[in-house]
Write an enzyme that holds these catalytic residues in place. Structure first.
Site, short mmCIF file in Angstrom:
data_model
loop_
_atom_site.label_atom_id
_atom_site.label_comp_id
_atom_site.label_asym_id
_atom_site.label_seq_id
_atom_site.Cartn_x
_atom_site.Cartn_y
_atom_site.Cartn_z
N GLN B 29 0.84 -1.21 0.08
CA GLN B 29 -0.06 -0.07 0.11
C GLN B 29 0.89 1.26 0.00
OE1 GLN B 29 -1.94 -1.67 3.38
NE2 GLN B 29 0.09 -1.62 4.24
N GLU B 111 2.13 -8.59 11.53
CA GLU B 111 1.81 -7.57 10.51
C GLU B 111 2.21 -8.11 8.99
OE1 GLU B 111 -0.03 -4.59 10.29
OE2 GLU B 111 0.87 -4.64 8.15
N ASP B 138 2.13 -13.09 7.00
CA ASP B 138 0.38 -13.09 6.41
C ASP B 138 0.00 -13.73 7.68
OD1 ASP B 138 -1.26 -13.58 3.86
OD2 ASP B 138 -1.85 -14.59 5.44
N ALA B 139 -1.15 -13.50 8.32
CA ALA B 139 -1.88 -13.85 9.48
C ALA B 139 -2.40 -15.27 9.53
CB ALA B 139 -3.13 -12.92 9.91
N ASP B 159 -7.55 -7.56 13.34
CA ASP B 159 -7.92 -5.92 13.01
C ASP B 159 -7.12 -5.91 11.60
OD1 ASP B 159 -8.56 -3.60 12.57
OD2 ASP B 159 -7.33 -2.45 14.05
#
Lengths: 210, 292
Positions: B29, B111, B138-139, B159
């Protein structure tokens, strides 16, 4: 485009080019549909980080390059619709492990390799390399089936890539915009398997007439 | 005089527009750090301008966003978590506050974007500690690996959703089952998610399928976000929730969290289409559903 068709028709039975183009379109569609679903299939084990897509795209590019090589080589000896159809049947078979054994395989890789970059690369190779090699063999072999005169070879190859790449574009769009919204991943793969098998059977059953 | 007016006008317009303190492109991003109205915000996808991910007041410990405050309602189900997992760092406000509230608890933060970790440390005062570590992963991968190690958490905060793009593999029944397997017997899952669009129905149906009844926390007049609070065991009755809220409220008051108001806002009644299809690894068009 008209030229190409005319040239092909003049050269051989009128039904051959439409059949080959339709089949090449379907293989193009299938390659990209599977590639796109590849991201979905790997995500539960390796995430959706940028390197997972890197693994998938790498495996597909390597597989296609090998497929072009092998398909071109095979086209040297007695090219015919029978063998052409067998590529489709084989690719359908090679897609089966994705739905039948994908989870078990990915779990083993996940346990064995801690780094998700190499995990995703190994898993993507195990699942997608073979079917994509076979699907890659179709393009050069199609050219061989259609070309009758050297001077038209470029034109035939151009039109064939046009059709199969358009199939790829549609496969990408249809899968990402609609198919995943309507169907489960496995249902889409099963449909592609059935579609490719039908293509194979069609080519084989028409080999005497075209 | 004219100079003074000019300066004043310039200052005012700067304050209104916000000052970009930092900007960088990461793999995932565009990250900006913007200061305006006495607060510093982490902004993803700067073009939209309204996608504040995390904000901190420059001169206060109070939490800026209602949905972040709502997250702390999870403590009503387990007021003394010892092992905490936080998925999605943002500016690090929530883990930092949890570390402050529970200095002895061990806190794992996951994160995906290394640049976010860097920015949280450089611009939002986030610091790792011996018992608070960030893992860049990656979660889904982290959770699956934690499951293999048979790790357990008393509180898991999810979240990872920022409105623009939803990680679809973090919304499926299989993922939630993996998360549930990580919860200790008194463990609680708190997820910050969405309340608008068709996705609301599918997401609710998926949580319900995995956890059974959960506490649904919405404040439609205040925020579009909703917070899901699900537990490994059975949900406490309203009286117990209220008593715990009263007991904990003073500890959370300095951060602007009106905990005592929360129990009355928590409900288990389905307010979604109960025929909505459950999201699975096989069927997870969350981003497409979000646009419908």
């Amino acid at each position: 485009m008209e030229d190409t068709l005319t040239q092909c028709r003049a050269a051989k039975s009128a039904g051959l080019p439409p059949l080959v183009f339709t089949l090449a379109f379907t293989s193009g569609f299938s390659i990209m549909a599977v590639e796109l679903l590849g991201g979905r299939i790997l995500a539960p084990y390796f995430g959706s980080s940028i390197y997972v897509w890197g693994s998938i795209i790498t495996v597909f590019m390597v597989a296609l390059s090998l497929g072009y090589l092998i398909g071109g080589r095979l086209s040297l000896h007695e090219p015919g619709l029978g063998r052409y159809g067998s590529f489709y049947l084989l690719s359908a078979l090679a897609l089966l492990p994705i739905v039948l054994a994908g989870d078990g395989m990915m779990e083993q890789v996940f346990i064995a390799l801690a780094d998700p970059r190499y995990g995703s690369l190994v898993a993507a190779s195990a699942l997608f390399l073979l079917p994509t090699v076979i699907l890659g063999m179709i393009a050069p072999y199609s050219v061989r089936l259609l070309v009758r005169h050297q001077q038209h070879s470029g034109q035939v190859a151009g039109f064939l890539y046009f059709v199969s790449t358009l199939g790829s574009a549609l496969g990408t769009l249809a899968t990402s915009f609609y198919l995943v919204l309507w169907f489960e991943v496995n249902a889409i793969i099963w449909t592609l398997i059935a579609l490719l098998a039908c293509c194979g059977l069609l080519a084989i059953s028409l080999r005497k007439w075209l | 005089m004219r100079l003074a007016v000019y300066l004043l006008l310039t200052l005012l317009s700067l304050a209104a527009q916000g000052r970009t303190v930092h900007r960088e492109k990461s793999l995932y991003q565009d990250i900006s750090v913007v200061e305006a109205d006495g607060r510093r915000c982490l902004v993803f996808a700067a073009i939209r301008g309204d996608q504040n991910q995390t904000c901190q007041y420059l001169d206060s410990d109070k939490l800026v966003f209602p949905y972040v405050r709502m997250t702390f309602a999870g403590l009503l189900l387990n007021p003394e978590p010892q092992q905490i997992l936080m998925v999605g760092l943002g500016g690090g406000t929530v883990p930092a506050l949890l570390h402050r509230l529970y200095p002895k608890a061990s806190l794992d933060v996951v994160e995906i974007d290394p640049a976010v970790v860097k920015v949280a440390k450089a611009y939002f005062g986030f610091k790792e500690a011996a018992n608070m570590q960030v893992t860049v992963s990656d979660a889904r991968v982290f959770v699956k690996r934690a499951g293999l190690k048979q790790a357990h958490y008393d509180l898991i905060l999810l979240d990872a959703f920022n409105g623009d793009y939803i990680p679809e593999h973090l919304m499926t029944r299989e993922f939630l089952e993996e998360v549930k397997a990580l919860l200790s017997p008194a463990g609680v899952l708190v997820a910050n998610t969405f309340s608008s669009s068709k996705l609301y129905h599918h997401e609710s149906a998926t949580y319900r399928a995995v956890f059974g009844p959960f506490l649904n926390f919405r404040q439609p007049k205040v925020t579009l976000s909703r917070v899901i609070i699900a537990s490994q065991g059975s949900l406490p009755d309203p009286d117990l929730l209220q008593r715990r809220a009263e007991a904990l409220a003073p500890r959370l008051a300095p951060y602007g969290i009106p905990l005592a108001d929360y129990p009355a806002l928590l409900g288990t009644d389905p307010d979604w289409d109960q025929d909505a299809r459950v999201l699975t690894d096989q069927y997870a068009p969350a981003n497409l559903l979000q646009r419908q």
